[in-house]
Write a protein that holds these residues in place. Structure first.
Motif, mmCIF file in Angstrom:
data_model
loop_
_atom_site.group_PDB
_atom_site.id
_atom_site.type_symbol
_atom_site.label_atom_id
_atom_site.label_comp_id
_atom_site.label_asym_id
_atom_site.label_seq_id
_atom_site.Cartn_x
_atom_site.Cartn_y
_atom_site.Cartn_z
ATOM 1 N N LEU A 22 -63.249 73.717 15.966
ATOM 2 C CA LEU A 22 -62.339 74.813 16.322
ATOM 3 C C LEU A 22 -60.974 74.278 16.732
ATOM 4 O O LEU A 22 -59.934 74.855 16.386
ATOM 5 C CB LEU A 22 -62.950 75.644 17.451
ATOM 6 N N ALA A 23 -60.973 73.187 17.495
ATOM 7 C CA ALA A 23 -59.699 72.585 17.903
ATOM 8 C C ALA A 23 -58.913 72.096 16.689
ATOM 9 O O ALA A 23 -57.684 72.239 16.621
ATOM 10 C CB ALA A 23 -59.959 71.433 18.868
ATOM 11 N N ASP A 24 -59.625 71.526 15.731
ATOM 12 C CA ASP A 24 -58.969 70.976 14.546
ATOM 13 C C ASP A 24 -58.392 72.069 13.655
ATOM 14 O O ASP A 24 -57.367 71.869 12.998
ATOM 15 C CB ASP A 24 -59.980 70.140 13.763
ATOM 16 N N LEU A 25 -59.030 73.226 13.649
ATOM 17 C CA LEU A 25 -58.644 74.304 12.727
ATOM 18 C C LEU A 25 -57.839 75.417 13.380
ATOM 19 O O LEU A 25 -57.382 76.323 12.677
ATOM 20 C CB LEU A 25 -59.902 74.927 12.117
ATOM 21 N N VAL A 258 -68.932 62.344 12.515
ATOM 22 C CA VAL A 258 -68.981 62.081 13.950
ATOM 23 C C VAL A 258 -69.064 60.579 14.213
ATOM 24 O O VAL A 258 -68.411 60.052 15.118
ATOM 25 C CB VAL A 258 -70.166 62.826 14.598
ATOM 26 N N ARG A 259 -69.865 59.881 13.429
ATOM 27 C CA ARG A 259 -69.983 58.432 13.604
ATOM 28 C C ARG A 259 -68.659 57.722 13.358
ATOM 29 O O ARG A 259 -68.389 56.681 13.965
ATOM 30 C CB ARG A 259 -71.042 57.880 12.652
ATOM 31 N N SER A 260 -67.832 58.285 12.500
ATOM 32 C CA SER A 260 -66.530 57.671 12.221
ATOM 33 C C SER A 260 -65.445 58.164 13.165
ATOM 34 O O SER A 260 -64.283 57.795 13.022
ATOM 35 C CB SER A 260 -66.122 57.951 10.770
ATOM 36 N N GLY A 261 -65.819 59.009 14.133
ATOM 37 C CA GLY A 261 -64.859 59.482 15.127
ATOM 38 C C GLY A 261 -63.908 60.537 14.604
ATOM 39 O O GLY A 261 -62.741 60.568 14.992
ATOM 40 N N ARG A 262 -64.397 61.418 13.735
ATOM 41 C CA ARG A 262 -63.571 62.477 13.167
ATOM 42 C C ARG A 262 -64.244 63.830 13.333
ATOM 43 O O ARG A 262 -65.472 63.916 13.273
ATOM 44 C CB ARG A 262 -63.335 62.233 11.673
ATOM 45 N N PRO A 263 -63.462 64.908 13.480
ATOM 46 C CA PRO A 263 -64.065 66.245 13.441
ATOM 47 C C PRO A 263 -64.710 66.484 12.086
ATOM 48 O O PRO A 263 -64.240 65.997 11.052
ATOM 49 C CB PRO A 263 -62.866 67.177 13.666
ATOM 50 N N ALA A 264 -65.789 67.256 12.083
ATOM 51 C CA ALA A 264 -66.528 67.509 10.840
ATOM 52 C C ALA A 264 -65.721 68.310 9.835
ATOM 53 O O ALA A 264 -66.067 68.345 8.645
ATOM 54 C CB ALA A 264 -67.826 68.252 11.163
ATOM 55 N N THR A 265 -64.638 68.930 10.275
ATOM 56 C CA THR A 265 -63.802 69.727 9.379
ATOM 57 C C THR A 265 -62.884 68.872 8.510
ATOM 58 O O THR A 265 -62.217 69.394 7.616
ATOM 59 C CB THR A 265 -62.949 70.704 10.202
ATOM 60 N N ARG A 266 -62.843 67.587 8.758
ATOM 61 C CA ARG A 266 -61.963 66.712 7.973
ATOM 62 C C ARG A 266 -62.693 66.064 6.799
ATOM 63 O O ARG A 266 -62.245 65.056 6.255
ATOM 64 C CB ARG A 266 -61.345 65.647 8.879
ATOM 65 N N SER A 269 -67.487 69.418 2.768
ATOM 66 C CA SER A 269 -68.936 69.541 2.791
ATOM 67 C C SER A 269 -69.316 70.984 3.087
ATOM 68 O O SER A 269 -68.477 71.782 3.541
ATOM 69 C CB SER A 269 -69.528 68.613 3.859
ATOM 70 N N PRO A 270 -70.580 71.360 2.863
ATOM 71 C CA PRO A 270 -71.017 72.724 3.184
ATOM 72 C C PRO A 270 -70.824 73.073 4.659
ATOM 73 O O PRO A 270 -70.441 74.208 4.991
ATOM 74 C CB PRO A 270 -72.503 72.705 2.799
ATOM 75 N N ALA A 271 -71.086 72.126 5.553
ATOM 76 C CA ALA A 271 -70.906 72.409 6.979
ATOM 77 C C ALA A 271 -69.445 72.660 7.306
ATOM 78 O O ALA A 271 -69.117 73.537 8.114
ATOM 79 C CB ALA A 271 -71.442 71.247 7.816
ATOM 80 N N ALA A 272 -68.537 71.887 6.693
ATOM 81 C CA ALA A 272 -67.104 72.082 6.945
ATOM 82 C C ALA A 272 -66.663 73.475 6.510
ATOM 83 O O ALA A 272 -65.862 74.133 7.193
ATOM 84 C CB ALA A 272 -66.302 71.007 6.226
ATOM 85 N N LYS A 273 -67.173 73.943 5.380
ATOM 86 C CA LYS A 273 -66.830 75.287 4.916
ATOM 87 C C LYS A 273 -67.353 76.337 5.892
ATOM 88 O O LYS A 273 -66.662 77.326 6.188
ATOM 89 C CB LYS A 273 -67.410 75.518 3.522
ATOM 90 N N ALA A 274 -68.567 76.131 6.400
ATOM 91 C CA ALA A 274 -69.125 77.075 7.367
ATOM 92 C C ALA A 274 -68.335 77.069 8.672
ATOM 93 O O ALA A 274 -68.161 78.119 9.307
ATOM 94 C CB ALA A 274 -70.592 76.731 7.630
ATOM 95 N N LEU A 275 -67.841 75.921 9.075
ATOM 96 C CA LEU A 275 -67.043 75.825 10.297
ATOM 97 C C LEU A 275 -65.701 76.536 10.129
ATOM 98 O O LEU A 275 -65.195 77.157 11.076
ATOM 99 C CB LEU A 275 -66.832 74.362 10.674
ATOM 100 N N ARG A 276 -65.130 76.466 8.944
ATOM 101 C CA ARG A 276 -63.882 77.192 8.699
ATOM 102 C C ARG A 276 -64.126 78.697 8.749
ATOM 103 O O ARG A 276 -63.301 79.459 9.289
ATOM 104 C CB ARG A 276 -63.305 76.779 7.343
ATOM 105 N N ALA A 277 -65.253 79.134 8.194
ATOM 106 C CA ALA A 277 -65.594 80.556 8.269
ATOM 107 C C ALA A 277 -65.834 80.982 9.715
ATOM 108 O O ALA A 277 -65.446 82.085 10.124
ATOM 109 C CB ALA A 277 -66.829 80.837 7.411
ATOM 110 N N LEU A 278 -66.480 80.121 10.487
ATOM 111 C CA LEU A 278 -66.686 80.404 11.905
ATOM 112 C C LEU A 278 -65.362 80.585 12.608
ATOM 113 O O LEU A 278 -65.180 81.529 13.384
ATOM 114 C CB LEU A 278 -67.472 79.264 12.558
ATOM 115 N N ARG A 279 -64.438 79.685 12.359
ATOM 116 C CA ARG A 279 -63.117 79.780 12.997
ATOM 117 C C ARG A 279 -62.467 81.113 12.652
ATOM 118 O O ARG A 279 -61.944 81.808 13.540
ATOM 119 C CB ARG A 279 -62.256 78.607 12.536
ATOM 120 N N ASP A 280 -62.486 81.504 11.386
ATOM 121 C CA ASP A 280 -61.838 82.748 10.968
ATOM 122 C C ASP A 280 -62.502 83.959 11.616
ATOM 123 O O ASP A 280 -61.811 84.846 12.150
ATOM 124 C CB ASP A 280 -61.881 82.871 9.439
#
Length: 289
Positions: A22-25, A258-266, A269-280
Motif C-alpha cells: 500500500l505504501a509503494d502504490l 521480500v527476501r530481496s528487500g523489496r515490496p511485492a508490488t515491484r 506476478s499474480p500477487a502484485a496484481k491483486a495488491l494493486r486491486a486491493l489498493r484501488d
C-alpha cells in the motif's frame, strides 16, 4: 488526512507485506509508521536512511542506595516478582524481573529504594523513497511495548501534518500494542488467511476494533490455499457488514521479493496484481482516489 492501520489477528498472515504494498502504490503524500515495535520489519522493504534516534524510557525500575540500605531484606520479602537478589553480599535489583510497581519504595524503612527511569528501546525517524518512516526497537527483555507504540504514533502524527495518509503497520494480536495502535485511527485493514486459527483471531480482532469506532476492512492473503476457510471468512465478513477489499493468491514471487528487500508490488506476478486491486478498492472506500 486518513489514518489507516494494517493489523492482523495472528502473526504470519502477511501484514507487513500488505502495508509495504500500500505504501509503494499509494500515490499520495504520506507518512509511514511501524507500530509492531516487538518485531519492526517494515524498514527492511524500503532501505530507509536514518535521520534521528531517540531513547525510549519505559516504566521505572527500582534501585537500591547501598549507603542507606541496612540489609533488612524487607524489600525482597514483599516483592512478588522476586526482583531483589543477593550479589556480593548485598541486595540488588534484577531489572528483568522488576515490574516497576514501586511497592519497595513504600516498605523500605530506610528510604533506600527509589524508582529510576529505564531505557527500554529506541525510536527512529528515517527517510524512504515513499515518505518519512517512524519506527522503533524495543530492547530484549523490556516491556511496555504499548507505551512505545504510543510514542511512535505521536511522532508520526506530528510529521504527518499536511499529508493525505498516515499508514501504520500494526502489531498482530489483540493486546496492548494493538489497542495503542488502533486508537485515533480512521480505519483498520485486517489481513487474514484461510485457516481455523486465523478465522478465530479475525473474530476477536473485529470485536476489539469496533470498540474504537473505526472503519474495518478485510483482505485475505493466500486465499487459494483453502477454499473452504476462504468461503467461511467471506461469509463471516458479509454477515458482519465488513467489506472484503481484496484476495491475494499464494505466490512464490512474494517470498522472493521480500527476501530481496523489496515490496511485492515491484515484481510482475499474480500477487502484485491483486495488491494493486486491493489498493484501488481500499482507497475508493477511504475517499483517497
Amino acid at each position: 488526512m486518513i489514518r489507516l492501520a494494517v493489523a492482523s489477528g495472528k502473526g504470519g498472515t502477511g501484514k507487513t507485506m500488505v502495508t509495504a504494498a500500500l505504501a509503494d502504490l499509494s500515490g499520495v503524500p504520506q507518512v509511514l509508521a511501524d507500530c509492531d515495535v516487538d518485531a519492526a520489519n517494515l524498514e527492511f522493504l524500503f532501505s530507509p536512511r536514518r535521520l534521528t534516534t531517540t531513547e525510549f524510557r519505559g516504566l521505572a525500575t527500582a534501585r537500591i542506595d547501598l549507603e542507606r540500605c541496612h540489609d533488612c531484606g524487607i524489600c525482597a520479602d514483599r516483592c512478588r516478582f522476586e526482583a531483589f537478589v543477593r550479589r556480593d553480599d548485598a541486595w540488588t535489583v534484577d531489572a528483568l524481573h522488576c515490574e516497576g510497581c514501586g511497592l519497595c519504595t513504600y516498605v523500605c524503612p530506610m528510604g533506600a529504594v527509589r524508582m529510576e527511569p529505564r531505557i527500554s528501546g529506541e525510536i527512529y525517524t528515517s527517510t524512504t523513497d515513499r515518505g518519512v518512516l517512524v519506527h522503533a526497537r524495543l530492547f530484549p527483555g523490556s516491556g511496555n511495548s504499548g507505551l512505545l507504540v504510543t510514542e511512535v504514533k505521536k511522532r508520526a502524527l506530528k510529521l504527518a501534518s499536511g499529508a493525505d495518509l498516515l499508514l501504520v503497520d500494526g502489531p498482530p494480536g489483540i493486546g496492548c500494542p494493538l489497542i495503542a495502535t488502533v486508537g485515533d485511527m480512521d480505519a483498520v485493514l485486517i489481513v487474514t488467511e484461510p485457516g481455523i486459527s486465523a478465522l478465530h483471531d479475525l473474530r476477536r480482532l473485529v470485536t476489539v476494533c469496533r470498540r474504537f469506532n473505526v472503519q474495518i476492512f478485510v483482505v485475505i492473503n493466500r486465499f487459494d490455499l483453502a477454499d473452504e476457510f476462504c468461503t467461511r471468512i467471506e461469509d463471516y465478513c458479509a454477515e458482519e457488514g465488513i467489506p472484503t477489499t481484496g484476495k491475494i493468491p499464494f505466490d512464490p514471487e512474494v517470498v522472493a521479493a521480500v527476501r530481496s528487500g523489496r515490496p511485492a508490488t515491484r515484481i510482475d506476478s499474480p500477487a502484485a496484481k491483486a495488491l494493486r486491486a486491493l489498493r484501488d478498492n481500499l482507497f475508493i472506500e477511504l475517499g483517497l482516489s
